[in-house]
Design a protein around this motif. Structure first.
Motif, PDB file in Angstrom:
ATOM      1  N   LYS A  20       0.907  -1.123   0.084  1.00 44.15           N
ATOM      2  CA  LYS A  20       0.112   0.230   0.127  1.00 44.15           C
ATOM      3  C   LYS A  20       0.866   1.335  -0.043  1.00 44.15           C
ATOM      4  O   LYS A  20       0.453   2.188  -0.784  1.00 44.15           O
ATOM      5  CB  LYS A  20      -0.996   0.080   1.105  1.00 44.15           C
ATOM      6  N   ASP A  36      -2.142   5.522  -3.749  1.00 44.06           N
ATOM      7  CA  ASP A  36      -3.254   5.633  -3.946  1.00 44.06           C
ATOM      8  C   ASP A  36      -3.485   4.785  -5.483  1.00 44.06           C
ATOM      9  O   ASP A  36      -4.914   4.850  -6.059  1.00 44.06           O
ATOM     10  CB  ASP A  36      -4.126   6.963  -3.753  1.00 44.06           C
ATOM     11  N   TYR A  37      -2.789   4.396  -5.792  1.00 44.89           N
ATOM     12  CA  TYR A  37      -2.790   3.932  -7.569  1.00 44.89           C
ATOM     13  C   TYR A  37      -3.490   2.377  -7.415  1.00 44.89           C
ATOM     14  O   TYR A  37      -4.015   1.907  -8.087  1.00 44.89           O
ATOM     15  CB  TYR A  37      -1.468   3.745  -8.250  1.00 44.89           C
TER      16      TYR A  37
END
Length: 166
Positions: free
Chosen positions: A45, A50-51
């Motif tokens: 993560k 945030d991809y």
């Protein structure tokens, strides 16, 4: 456009980074189990930022499962043991490009059955390998370049300022 395949990846932040590269370049990621981590690992993560939720991800239970899923498509195998350099082959949309685990690479039992599909990145001297993330980016962006970066943004823009007008 292309399918990046990680055979039994071991390091979560490498996989997270590669996932981010796949999202940013419009490509899919395939993972072949067993994995050296769980997919909810905080390092994936962190590296994927945030991809990661936008990643086109397929997880295969084993190599046999992957072979069945990729049947009929070209599968390139990136290995330091290959005769041909990655820039000497023609990548076509839909191709799969496989990379091995960080500590040992793709097993030779797989490589010997696909000699004509093995590609390598040139390196100096007797160095063992490049970082997996770097290897994926190098080969993937050559494949994209060969296909005119189809589907990717044509220009970049500044965030706060504007480029000067001619």
């Amino acid at each position: 456009m292309f399918n990046i395949v990680l055979y039994e990846p071991e390091i979560p932040y490498n996989t997270g980074n590669i996932g981010r590269t796949c999202v940013a370049s419009g490509n899919s990621l395939h993972l072949i189990k067993p994995l050296g981590f769980v997919l909810s690992d905080k390092y994936i993560k962190r590296a994927g930022l945030d991809y990661w939720p936008r990643l086109d991800l397929t997880v295969h239970n084993d190599y046999a499962d992957f072979k069945k899923a990729s049947d009929g498509h070209r599968v390139w195998l990136a290995t330091t043991k290959a005769h041909q350099v990655y820039t000497d082959v023609k990548f076509n949309p839909g191709d799969y490009i496989m990379f091995g685990p960080e500590s040992r690479g793709i097993p030779e039992e797989i490589l010997v059955d696909h000699e004509e599909d093995c590609i390598r990145i040139p390196m100096a001297g007797d160095e063992r390998s490049l970082n997996l993330c770097n290897s994926v980016a190098i080969v993937l962006y050559e494949a994209l370049r060969q296909n005119n970066f189809t589907g990717l943004r044509e220009t970049g823009e500044l965030h706060r300022l504007s480029w000067k007008e001619d």
